[in-house]
Design an enzyme around this catalytic site. Sequence first.
Site, mmCIF file in Angstrom:
data_model
loop_
_atom_site.group_PDB
_atom_site.id
_atom_site.type_symbol
_atom_site.label_atom_id
_atom_site.label_comp_id
_atom_site.label_asym_id
_atom_site.label_seq_id
_atom_site.Cartn_x
_atom_site.Cartn_y
_atom_site.Cartn_z
ATOM 1 N N ASN A 1 -10.268 -0.227 -0.012
ATOM 2 C CA ASN A 1 -8.809 -0.213 0.006
ATOM 3 C C ASN A 1 -8.291 -0.842 -1.283
ATOM 4 O OD1 ASN A 1 -6.077 -0.754 0.385
ATOM 5 N ND2 ASN A 1 -6.314 -1.451 2.493
ATOM 6 N N HIS B 1 -3.299 7.028 1.995
ATOM 7 C CA HIS B 1 -3.744 5.719 1.510
ATOM 8 C C HIS B 1 -5.142 5.472 2.030
ATOM 9 C CE1 HIS B 1 -4.279 1.530 0.867
ATOM 10 N NE2 HIS B 1 -3.979 1.174 2.103
ATOM 11 N N CYS C 1 0.811 -1.224 0.000
ATOM 12 C CA CYS C 1 0.000 0.000 0.000
ATOM 13 C C CYS C 1 0.842 1.271 0.000
ATOM 14 C CB CYS C 1 -0.940 0.000 1.199
ATOM 15 S SG CYS C 1 -2.053 -1.433 1.229
#
Length: 333
Positions: A288, A258, A116
């Site tokens: 996500n 993020h 990520c």
Amino acid sequence: MKYTQQGIAITGCGSATPKQILSNEDLSQMVDTSDEWIKTRTGISTRHLASLDNSLSQLGAKAASQALSMAGLEASEIDLIVLATSTADDLFGSACQIQSLLGASRAVAFDLTAACSGFVFGLITVAQFIRMGVYRNVLLIGGDILSRWVDWSDRNSCVLFGDGAGAVVCQATESRDGLLGFEMCSDGNYNSFLNLAYQPQSKSLVHEVSIAQGGYEFITMNGREVYRFAVAKVPEVIEKALYRAELGTDDVDWLILHQANQRIMDAVASRLNIPDEKVISNVANYGNTSAASIPLALNEAVRNGKIQPGNIIAISGFGAGLTWGAAIFQWGN
């Protein structure tokens, strides 16, 4: 080779997501959960999921094409393509497939894996090639298809993840350097908090010679520990990047974190004393998306007119590894 010092400008962006959408109501038919439970804990309402007909290379190429169009460049003018991903179509990498799909015949292409944090690490990496005068026109793509590796019977993790890709064009400039500061960190001691592990089984070849063959397990995550880690480390790494840029939080026009969890983003912004109206969030619609999440949010904010040329943007990625990092940049030429 003689290198020449030059700066970096981020001149284009784009994004791509699969057409399939899975809602919280859909998930409630699969596992013991509810729309209220998911929204309260994550802020997520829907996520886009790749079908059998979708590939990461296709999503990455579509996002890259949009970024090239905004930057006013042809694929043939690109010198380097870096794909930040943990879910390549091919274990050996997918950047070269994207190069072929785009027709970017002059470009060197390779994958970069930092989960990520991949887009942030990728931006910092490509900036070094540009600053040294090695390349002038670079495509950075962040993309992941995490649905391939989600345990869809685990209600604690399956509600979180979606698929997508985002891209930016970075170009050399002699007038200024748009990457104002950055910081990167890693700590493998916390690898067990979030991983996608290889599970080997012994296979005997001949006497006293055996190898380990197998496959990858599903994503496993300790959500509570990841939350604690992110809330503690992300504000710190952003402050370090701002310090290197000789800026303070008041100088930040937009914060793009993020897009892992709305509660994490709210807590980080609060610790930095950055008001909610300066925080870019689209986690509700996409979940996500790992390395894609920051460029997806950036592209939406640019195209809807929020982000304007000259705005100072702080971005921060955090995730498996564990890795985390931040970059401060000025949007546009």
